[in-house]
Scaffold this motif. Structure first.
Motif, PDB file in Angstrom:
ATOM      1  N   CYS A  11       0.840  -1.204   0.000  1.00  0.00           N
ATOM      2  CA  CYS A  11       0.000   0.000   0.000  1.00  0.00           C
ATOM      3  C   CYS A  11       0.874   1.252   0.000  1.00  0.00           C
ATOM      4  O   CYS A  11       0.427   2.338   0.335  1.00  0.00           O
ATOM      5  CB  CYS A  11      -0.964   0.003   1.182  1.00  0.00           C
ATOM      6  SG  CYS A  11      -0.162   0.219   2.790  1.00  0.00           S
ATOM      7  N   HIS A  12       2.121   1.077  -0.429  1.00  0.00           N
ATOM      8  CA  HIS A  12       3.100   2.156  -0.492  1.00  0.00           C
ATOM      9  C   HIS A  12       2.614   3.265  -1.423  1.00  0.00           C
ATOM     10  O   HIS A  12       2.136   3.005  -2.517  1.00  0.00           O
ATOM     11  CB  HIS A  12       4.421   1.550  -0.997  1.00  0.00           C
ATOM     12  CG  HIS A  12       5.496   2.529  -1.289  1.00  0.00           C
ATOM     13  ND1 HIS A  12       6.371   2.350  -2.326  1.00  0.00           N
ATOM     14  CD2 HIS A  12       5.856   3.681  -0.694  1.00  0.00           C
ATOM     15  CE1 HIS A  12       7.240   3.339  -2.358  1.00  0.00           C
ATOM     16  NE2 HIS A  12       6.938   4.174  -1.379  1.00  0.00           N
ATOM     17  N   VAL A  13       2.730   4.498  -0.971  1.00  0.00           N
ATOM     18  CA  VAL A  13       2.410   5.665  -1.791  1.00  0.00           C
ATOM     19  C   VAL A  13       3.490   6.720  -1.604  1.00  0.00           C
ATOM     20  O   VAL A  13       4.235   6.704  -0.622  1.00  0.00           O
ATOM     21  CB  VAL A  13       1.029   6.284  -1.430  1.00  0.00           C
ATOM     22  CG1 VAL A  13      -0.106   5.337  -1.755  1.00  0.00           C
ATOM     23  CG2 VAL A  13       0.973   6.742   0.024  1.00  0.00           C
ATOM     24  N   HIS A  14       3.548   7.638  -2.566  1.00  0.00           N
ATOM     25  CA  HIS A  14       4.377   8.834  -2.437  1.00  0.00           C
ATOM     26  C   HIS A  14       3.415   9.979  -2.128  1.00  0.00           C
ATOM     27  O   HIS A  14       2.537  10.285  -2.939  1.00  0.00           O
ATOM     28  CB  HIS A  14       5.134   9.134  -3.731  1.00  0.00           C
ATOM     29  CG  HIS A  14       6.059   8.039  -4.142  1.00  0.00           C
ATOM     30  ND1 HIS A  14       6.267   7.701  -5.458  1.00  0.00           N
ATOM     31  CD2 HIS A  14       6.836   7.199  -3.421  1.00  0.00           C
ATOM     32  CE1 HIS A  14       7.134   6.704  -5.528  1.00  0.00           C
ATOM     33  NE2 HIS A  14       7.477   6.376  -4.300  1.00  0.00           N
ATOM     34  N   VAL A  15       3.558  10.548  -0.961  1.00  0.00           N
ATOM     35  CA  VAL A  15       2.697  11.662  -0.561  1.00  0.00           C
ATOM     36  C   VAL A  15       3.186  12.920  -1.273  1.00  0.00           C
ATOM     37  O   VAL A  15       4.391  13.176  -1.338  1.00  0.00           O
ATOM     38  CB  VAL A  15       2.738  11.851   0.974  1.00  0.00           C
ATOM     39  CG1 VAL A  15       1.937  13.070   1.397  1.00  0.00           C
ATOM     40  CG2 VAL A  15       2.224  10.596   1.680  1.00  0.00           C
ATOM     41  N   THR A  71       9.197  11.108   0.500  1.00  0.00           N
ATOM     42  CA  THR A  71       7.795  11.251   0.912  1.00  0.00           C
ATOM     43  C   THR A  71       7.050   9.920   0.926  1.00  0.00           C
ATOM     44  O   THR A  71       5.822   9.901   0.990  1.00  0.00           O
ATOM     45  CB  THR A  71       7.058  12.247  -0.003  1.00  0.00           C
ATOM     46  OG1 THR A  71       7.091  11.742  -1.344  1.00  0.00           O
ATOM     47  CG2 THR A  71       7.683  13.628   0.059  1.00  0.00           C
ATOM     48  N   SER A  72       7.771   8.796   0.854  1.00  0.00           N
ATOM     49  CA  SER A  72       7.129   7.478   0.867  1.00  0.00           C
ATOM     50  C   SER A  72       6.458   7.212   2.208  1.00  0.00           C
ATOM     51  O   SER A  72       7.027   7.481   3.268  1.00  0.00           O
ATOM     52  CB  SER A  72       8.166   6.380   0.605  1.00  0.00           C
ATOM     53  OG  SER A  72       8.574   6.375  -0.740  1.00  0.00           O
ATOM     54  N   ARG A  73       5.251   6.674   2.125  1.00  0.00           N
ATOM     55  CA  ARG A  73       4.492   6.258   3.313  1.00  0.00           C
ATOM     56  C   ARG A  73       3.712   5.002   2.974  1.00  0.00           C
ATOM     57  O   ARG A  73       3.449   4.709   1.813  1.00  0.00           O
ATOM     58  CB  ARG A  73       3.499   7.351   3.750  1.00  0.00           C
ATOM     59  CG  ARG A  73       4.102   8.649   4.231  1.00  0.00           C
ATOM     60  CD  ARG A  73       4.864   8.529   5.538  1.00  0.00           C
ATOM     61  NE  ARG A  73       4.088   8.010   6.642  1.00  0.00           N
ATOM     62  CZ  ARG A  73       3.521   8.745   7.596  1.00  0.00           C
ATOM     63  NH1 ARG A  73       3.649  10.067   7.564  1.00  0.00           N
ATOM     64  NH2 ARG A  73       2.861   8.178   8.573  1.00  0.00           N
ATOM     65  N   LEU A  74       3.303   4.281   4.009  1.00  0.00           N
ATOM     66  CA  LEU A  74       2.354   3.183   3.840  1.00  0.00           C
ATOM     67  C   LEU A  74       0.973   3.782   4.072  1.00  0.00           C
ATOM     68  O   LEU A  74       0.699   4.341   5.137  1.00  0.00           O
ATOM     69  CB  LEU A  74       2.635   2.053   4.825  1.00  0.00           C
ATOM     70  CG  LEU A  74       3.977   1.344   4.655  1.00  0.00           C
ATOM     71  CD1 LEU A  74       4.109   0.216   5.678  1.00  0.00           C
ATOM     72  CD2 LEU A  74       4.159   0.812   3.246  1.00  0.00           C
ATOM     73  N   SER A  75       0.108   3.652   3.076  1.00  0.00           N
ATOM     74  CA  SER A  75      -1.199   4.304   3.176  1.00  0.00           C
ATOM     75  C   SER A  75      -2.075   3.718   4.277  1.00  0.00           C
ATOM     76  O   SER A  75      -3.002   4.373   4.742  1.00  0.00           O
ATOM     77  CB  SER A  75      -1.916   4.281   1.824  1.00  0.00           C
ATOM     78  OG  SER A  75      -2.115   2.970   1.356  1.00  0.00           O
ATOM     79  N   CYS A  76      -1.743   2.505   4.740  1.00  0.00           N
ATOM     80  CA  CYS A  76      -2.506   1.916   5.853  1.00  0.00           C
ATOM     81  C   CYS A  76      -2.208   2.615   7.169  1.00  0.00           C
ATOM     82  O   CYS A  76      -2.939   2.442   8.146  1.00  0.00           O
ATOM     83  CB  CYS A  76      -2.224   0.420   5.974  1.00  0.00           C
ATOM     84  SG  CYS A  76      -0.551  -0.006   6.522  1.00  0.00           S
TER      85      CYS A  76
END
Length: 106
Positions: free
Chosen positions: A49-53, A81-86
């Motif tokens: 669920c990795h995203v770049h914010v 800016t990588s985050r796990l969207s969970c």
């Protein structure tokens, strides 16, 4: 309801209404947004669920916890800016949030 915009690696944008108290990952799954697999169901036990914010939003999110930081080591296409969207809870203040899916998740 806060609106979140998800952008695919090919540039396709999908704006969805997200329920306050849910996560950015849950909102993607509930709205059929491709690129968010969430194989662990939001338990912070994978990185699908990795995203770049979007950089304008990265400072407005709570800091990463150690567990999220560790799981991001398994993600591809990492950026500052990588985050796990969970791990991003939807709040009214996140209305307008923009996240991008990495090329590896399409």
């Amino acid at each position: 309801m806060p609106k979140i915009t998800y952008i695919d690696s090919d540039g396709t944008e999908r704006a969805v209404d997200a329920e306050v108290g849910s996560t950015v990952m849950e909102s993607a799954i509930q709205n059929g947004v491709p690129g968010i697999e969430a194989e662990c169901g939001g338990a912070c036990a994978c990185a699908t669920c990795h995203v770049h914010v979007d950089p304008q939003w990265s400072g407005k999110l709570p800091p990463k916890q150690d567990m999220e930081d560790t799981m991001l080591d398994f993600a591809q296409d990492l950026q500052p800016t990588s985050r796990l969207s969970c791990q991003i809870k939807v709040t009214p203040e996140l209305d307008g949030l923009v996240v991008r899916m990495p090329r590896s998740q399409h």
